[in-house]
Design a protein around this motif. Structure first.
Motif, mmCIF file in Angstrom:
data_model
loop_
_atom_site.group_PDB
_atom_site.id
_atom_site.type_symbol
_atom_site.label_atom_id
_atom_site.label_comp_id
_atom_site.label_asym_id
_atom_site.label_seq_id
_atom_site.Cartn_x
_atom_site.Cartn_y
_atom_site.Cartn_z
ATOM 1 N N LEU A 91 -3.135 11.989 -1.256
ATOM 2 C CA LEU A 91 -2.069 10.991 -1.102
ATOM 3 C C LEU A 91 -1.284 11.218 0.187
ATOM 4 O O LEU A 91 -0.859 10.264 0.848
ATOM 5 C CB LEU A 91 -1.119 11.042 -2.304
ATOM 6 C CG LEU A 91 -1.688 10.528 -3.628
ATOM 7 C CD1 LEU A 91 -0.675 10.733 -4.743
ATOM 8 C CD2 LEU A 91 -2.068 9.060 -3.522
ATOM 9 N N GLN A 92 -1.144 12.477 0.542
ATOM 10 C CA GLN A 92 -0.433 12.812 1.778
ATOM 11 C C GLN A 92 -1.172 12.239 2.988
ATOM 12 O O GLN A 92 -0.557 11.651 3.890
ATOM 13 C CB GLN A 92 -0.318 14.336 1.883
ATOM 14 C CG GLN A 92 0.605 14.829 2.980
ATOM 15 C CD GLN A 92 0.721 16.349 2.943
ATOM 16 O OE1 GLN A 92 -0.133 17.050 2.401
ATOM 17 N NE2 GLN A 92 1.792 16.856 3.517
ATOM 18 N N ARG B 58 0.833 -1.215 0.000
ATOM 19 C CA ARG B 58 0.000 0.000 0.000
ATOM 20 C C ARG B 58 0.865 1.263 0.000
ATOM 21 O O ARG B 58 0.589 2.223 -0.711
ATOM 22 C CB ARG B 58 -0.930 -0.010 1.228
ATOM 23 C CG ARG B 58 -1.889 -1.186 1.304
ATOM 24 C CD ARG B 58 -2.776 -1.281 0.078
ATOM 25 N NE ARG B 58 -3.597 -0.070 -0.097
ATOM 26 C CZ ARG B 58 -4.461 0.103 -1.091
ATOM 27 N NH1 ARG B 58 -4.592 -0.854 -2.008
ATOM 28 N NH2 ARG B 58 -5.169 1.203 -1.176
ATOM 29 N N TRP C 91 -1.150 5.053 6.460
ATOM 30 C CA TRP C 91 -0.475 3.770 6.310
ATOM 31 C C TRP C 91 0.871 3.743 7.030
ATOM 32 O O TRP C 91 1.319 2.677 7.476
ATOM 33 C CB TRP C 91 -0.305 3.438 4.831
ATOM 34 C CG TRP C 91 -1.594 2.944 4.237
ATOM 35 C CD1 TRP C 91 -2.465 3.647 3.452
ATOM 36 C CD2 TRP C 91 -2.165 1.653 4.419
ATOM 37 N NE1 TRP C 91 -3.551 2.872 3.135
ATOM 38 C CE2 TRP C 91 -3.395 1.634 3.700
ATOM 39 C CE3 TRP C 91 -1.786 0.502 5.104
ATOM 40 C CZ2 TRP C 91 -4.223 0.524 3.665
ATOM 41 C CZ3 TRP C 91 -2.606 -0.616 5.067
ATOM 42 C CH2 TRP C 91 -3.800 -0.605 4.360
ATOM 43 N N ILE D 287 1.206 4.194 -3.035
ATOM 44 C CA ILE D 287 1.053 5.639 -2.813
ATOM 45 C C ILE D 287 2.276 6.391 -3.358
ATOM 46 O O ILE D 287 2.145 7.427 -4.022
ATOM 47 C CB ILE D 287 0.856 5.928 -1.314
ATOM 48 C CG1 ILE D 287 -0.472 5.334 -0.831
ATOM 49 C CG2 ILE D 287 0.896 7.427 -1.037
ATOM 50 C CD1 ILE D 287 -0.655 5.370 0.675
ATOM 51 N N SER E 62 -3.298 9.699 2.921
ATOM 52 C CA SER E 62 -3.224 8.235 2.853
ATOM 53 C C SER E 62 -1.877 7.725 3.330
ATOM 54 O O SER E 62 -1.797 6.713 4.053
ATOM 55 C CB SER E 62 -3.475 7.768 1.415
ATOM 56 O OG SER E 62 -4.776 8.106 0.989
ATOM 57 N N LEU E 63 -0.816 8.428 2.956
ATOM 58 C CA LEU E 63 0.523 8.003 3.388
ATOM 59 C C LEU E 63 0.647 8.088 4.901
ATOM 60 O O LEU E 63 1.197 7.176 5.536
ATOM 61 C CB LEU E 63 1.591 8.873 2.720
ATOM 62 C CG LEU E 63 3.036 8.470 3.028
ATOM 63 C CD1 LEU E 63 3.393 7.171 2.321
ATOM 64 C CD2 LEU E 63 4.012 9.567 2.643
#
Length: 381
Positions: free
Chosen positions: A266-267, A234, A273, A238, A269-270
């Motif tokens: 994306l920031q 994942r 994760w 990203i 989501s990163l």
């Protein structure tokens, strides 16, 4: 240039009245190199004696004459063979013998490189001073062996828009990083995740996303699989999306507003994760995620300024010459050898950036120093 004219007699009707056109209908060029030669000038110095006081008078060499047995062009040639074409001293010696029929000792060629290194001192210092005021630089380092030592030294490189500075230092420490960058450097720095750069202000330090992606891919490739590999996949996805969106912006396929909105998603989501990655059982990969969380600000500086690149590829490309020479010619055996490599590579890579001939620039410097003329400002620093 050789002009070729048709026969004065027409092969069809035998007429001898042939009119030759003013311009050629075809041009054929043949490229050839002249036979390599070396010019040897012998200066004979005589002495005399005064008839009145018996004082002994000795002639002196002209000021423009080189103190050694090699002239400026030969010194420059030897240096370029090593710095740009990565020839060892023994290979340089063999090439000179084959080309010119003149044999120089290993010590003479080594001494020639030492002389060139000394002549490059003012330029090397000027590059360092100028590059430490650049608005953005790329930095990298690679190991540099000394053939007579067990421990490694390190070749450090700093590259700006049109300058490259290399220097071989004793360690990969924070102190070495401050030496090449300048302890009070205020511009943006793009680097890998080496701890030597942790002293740099996070607001000015962009981490290389190529290195980040490579480290995340190792988590995805975890041999144990399971949740650890899933989190790694994942995170890698990203990271790859970040590159894809940046490339779409550069190709003008999306607007800057779309670019920012997608990057912000994306920031987030990163961050999510990485938080999950910090709970992994495998300590190595857990620590890797925690380190990225710790340096979160240094991951996203490129969002504030599109002139900041995502990667440190510029430094990787510029330090490649040092790596190639290390593999072909191995390490050095003295401090003089370290100085020569750092200075000649700085010149070679800067000339490449500016589209200049390394040999022409170096010859200008060596000739000026040999003739005791003012040092040329070859890069307008």
């Amino acid at each position: 240039m050789v002009d070729c004219f048709p026969d004065s007699t027409c092969p069809c009707c035998g007429n001898t009245d042939v009119t030759v056109h003013d311009t050629p209908f075809y041009r054929h060029q043949v490229h050839e190199i002249p036979k390599p030669t070396i010019d040897i000038t012998e200066y004979r110095l005589y002495s005399g004696q005064c008839q009145h006081c018996n004082e002994l008078l000795r002639a002196k060499k002209p000021d423009h004459v080189s103190q050694g047995i090699m002239g400026p062009n030969l010194l420059s040639y030897i240096a370029v063979l090593a710095g740009q074409y990565h020839l060892s001293i023994r290979k340089t010696r063999s090439l000179l013998k084959e080309q010119f029929g003149t044999t120089f000792s290993i010590g003479a060629i080594s001494e020639a490189q030492t002389k060139v290194a000394s002549m490059l001192t003012p330029l090397h210092q000027a590059i360092r001073d100028s590059i430490q005021t650049a608005p953005l630089v790329h930095v990298d380092e690679t190991s540099h062996p000394r053939n007579d030592e067990e421990g490694l030294r390190w070749c450090w490189l700093v590259a700006s828009e049109n300058l490259v500075y290399e220097k071989i230092l004793f360690s990969r420490s924070m102190h070495s990083a401050k030496t090449v960058l300048g302890e009070h450097y205020s511009g943006f720095v793009v680097s890998d995740q080496c701890p030597s750069y942790n002293w740099i202000n996070p607001e000015k330090h962009q981490l290389c996303w190529s290195h980040v992606t490579r480290n995340l891919q190792q988590i995805a490739d975890y041999s144990g699989g399971g949740y650890t590999a899933y989190v790694g996949r994942r995170l890698t996805l990203i990271a790859n999306m970040i590159f894809r969106i940046r490339h779409r912006l550069e190709r003008k396929e999306i607007t800057h507003g779309q670019y920012l909105r997608r990057m912000q998603r994306l920031q987030k989501s990163l961050d999510d994760w990485l938080e999950k990655g910090s709970t992994l059982i495998v300590q190595r990969y857990k620590g890797r995620c925690e380190k990225l969380q710790q340096h979160r600000q240094s991951l996203w500086l490129f969002l504030n300024d599109t002139s900041i690149p995502l990667t440190n590829n510029e430094a990787e490309r510029r330090i490649r010459g040092c790596v190639i020479q290390r593999k072909i010619s191995y390490g050095t055996t003295s401090d003089a050898g370290d100085k020569f490599r750092g200075r000649i590579h700085s010149l070679v890579e800067t000339c490449k950036k500016r589209g200049l001939s390394t040999y022409a620039v170096l010859s200008e410097i060596v000739q000026a120093v040999t003739a005791r003329q003012p040092y040329p400002n070859v890069f307008n620093l």
